[in-house]
Design a protein around this motif. Structure first.
Motif, short mmCIF file in Angstrom:
data_model
loop_
_atom_site.label_atom_id
_atom_site.label_comp_id
_atom_site.label_asym_id
_atom_site.label_seq_id
_atom_site.Cartn_x
_atom_site.Cartn_y
_atom_site.Cartn_z
N GLY A 135 51.27 47.21 17.18
CA GLY A 135 51.95 45.98 16.81
C GLY A 135 52.47 45.19 17.99
O GLY A 135 52.89 44.03 17.84
N GLY A 136 52.44 45.78 19.16
CA GLY A 136 52.92 45.13 20.36
C GLY A 136 51.88 44.20 20.98
O GLY A 136 50.79 44.00 20.43
N SER A 137 52.24 43.65 22.13
CA SER A 137 51.37 42.69 22.83
C SER A 137 51.23 43.05 24.30
O SER A 137 52.12 43.67 24.89
CB SER A 137 51.96 41.28 22.72
OG SER A 137 52.04 40.84 21.38
N LEU A 138 50.10 42.65 24.84
CA LEU A 138 49.86 42.74 26.27
C LEU A 138 49.09 41.52 26.71
O LEU A 138 48.34 40.93 25.92
CB LEU A 138 49.04 43.99 26.63
CG LEU A 138 49.73 45.35 26.62
CD1 LEU A 138 48.69 46.45 26.84
CD2 LEU A 138 50.82 45.43 27.67
N ARG A 139 49.25 41.15 27.98
CA ARG A 139 48.47 40.05 28.54
C ARG A 139 47.77 40.55 29.78
O ARG A 139 48.42 40.92 30.77
CB ARG A 139 49.37 38.87 28.89
CG ARG A 139 48.61 37.64 29.39
CD ARG A 139 49.56 36.49 29.61
NE ARG A 139 48.88 35.24 29.90
CZ ARG A 139 48.96 34.60 31.06
NH1 ARG A 139 49.68 35.10 32.05
NH2 ARG A 139 48.33 33.46 31.23
N LEU A 140 46.45 40.59 29.72
CA LEU A 140 45.65 41.01 30.86
C LEU A 140 45.30 39.80 31.72
O LEU A 140 45.07 38.71 31.20
CB LEU A 140 44.36 41.68 30.39
CG LEU A 140 44.50 42.88 29.45
CD1 LEU A 140 43.13 43.47 29.15
CD2 LEU A 140 45.42 43.93 30.03
N SER A 141 45.25 40.05 33.02
CA SER A 141 44.86 39.02 33.97
C SER A 141 43.72 39.52 34.83
O SER A 141 43.63 40.72 35.12
CB SER A 141 46.04 38.64 34.88
OG SER A 141 47.12 38.14 34.14
N CYS A 142 42.87 38.60 35.24
CA CYS A 142 41.75 38.92 36.12
C CYS A 142 41.63 37.79 37.13
O CYS A 142 41.48 36.64 36.74
CB CYS A 142 40.47 39.05 35.31
SG CYS A 142 38.97 39.15 36.30
N THR A 143 41.71 38.13 38.41
CA THR A 143 41.63 37.13 39.47
C THR A 143 40.45 37.42 40.37
O THR A 143 40.28 38.56 40.83
CB THR A 143 42.93 37.09 40.29
OG1 THR A 143 44.02 36.76 39.42
CG2 THR A 143 42.84 36.05 41.38
N ALA A 144 39.67 36.40 40.60
CA ALA A 144 38.48 36.52 41.44
C ALA A 144 38.77 36.01 42.84
O ALA A 144 39.51 35.05 43.04
CB ALA A 144 37.33 35.72 40.82
N SER A 145 38.14 36.66 43.81
CA SER A 145 38.26 36.23 45.20
C SER A 145 36.96 36.54 45.92
O SER A 145 36.13 37.30 45.43
CB SER A 145 39.44 36.93 45.89
OG SER A 145 39.23 38.32 45.93
N GLY A 146 36.80 35.94 47.11
CA GLY A 146 35.59 36.18 47.89
C GLY A 146 34.73 34.94 47.96
O GLY A 146 35.21 33.82 47.86
N SER A 147 33.43 35.16 48.11
CA SER A 147 32.48 34.07 48.29
C SER A 147 32.07 33.48 46.94
O SER A 147 31.12 33.94 46.31
CB SER A 147 31.25 34.58 49.03
OG SER A 147 31.60 35.08 50.30
N ILE A 148 32.81 32.48 46.52
CA ILE A 148 32.57 31.87 45.22
C ILE A 148 32.32 30.38 45.40
O ILE A 148 33.18 29.67 45.91
CB ILE A 148 33.77 32.08 44.28
CG1 ILE A 148 34.02 33.57 44.05
CG2 ILE A 148 33.54 31.36 42.96
CD1 ILE A 148 35.31 33.86 43.32
#
Length: 121
Positions: A15-28
């Protein structure tokens, strides 16, 4: 070349909540589509949510309106807001980014290292 770092996982009660994050770095050059996948023990990795470069979204049936994927192009980041979590949401969550590399017209997929989400009943 490209690194994806996930954060925000952990242990939460049903019943709870979570917030996932994903951060990209490098040669983009261009950050194209982004996605979140889940792999439960003994099962294959499955798509949870997907967002295009233009912000279009789609979800698998298990999300059931409980999950929201979003992105911040300036921060090269994707997010997965997960609400009303259930035990069956437990697994390792992986971020996937489709990236066009500098100096090419080709795009490649890159995976994050994965982050554990455990929902206790």
């Amino acid at each position: 070349q490209v690194q994806l770092v996930e954060s925000g996982g952990g242990l939460v009660q049903s019943g709870g909540s979570l917030r996932l994050s994903c951060t990209a770095s490098g040669s983009i050059d261009i950050l194209n589509d982004l996605g979140w996948f889940r792999q439960a023990p003994g099962l294959q990795r499955v798509l949870v949510a997907h967002i295009t470069s233009g912000g279009g979204t789609r979800y698998n049936d298990s999300g059931g309106g409980r999950f929201i994927i979003s992105r911040d192009n300036d921060k090269k980041s994707a997010y997965l807001q997960m609400n009303n979590l259930k035990a069956e949401d437990t697994g390792v969550y992986y971020c996937l980014a489709n990236v066009r590399l500098p100096g090419t017209f080709e795009s490649q997929n890159f995976w994050g290292q994965g982050i554990q989400v455990t929902v206790a009943e």
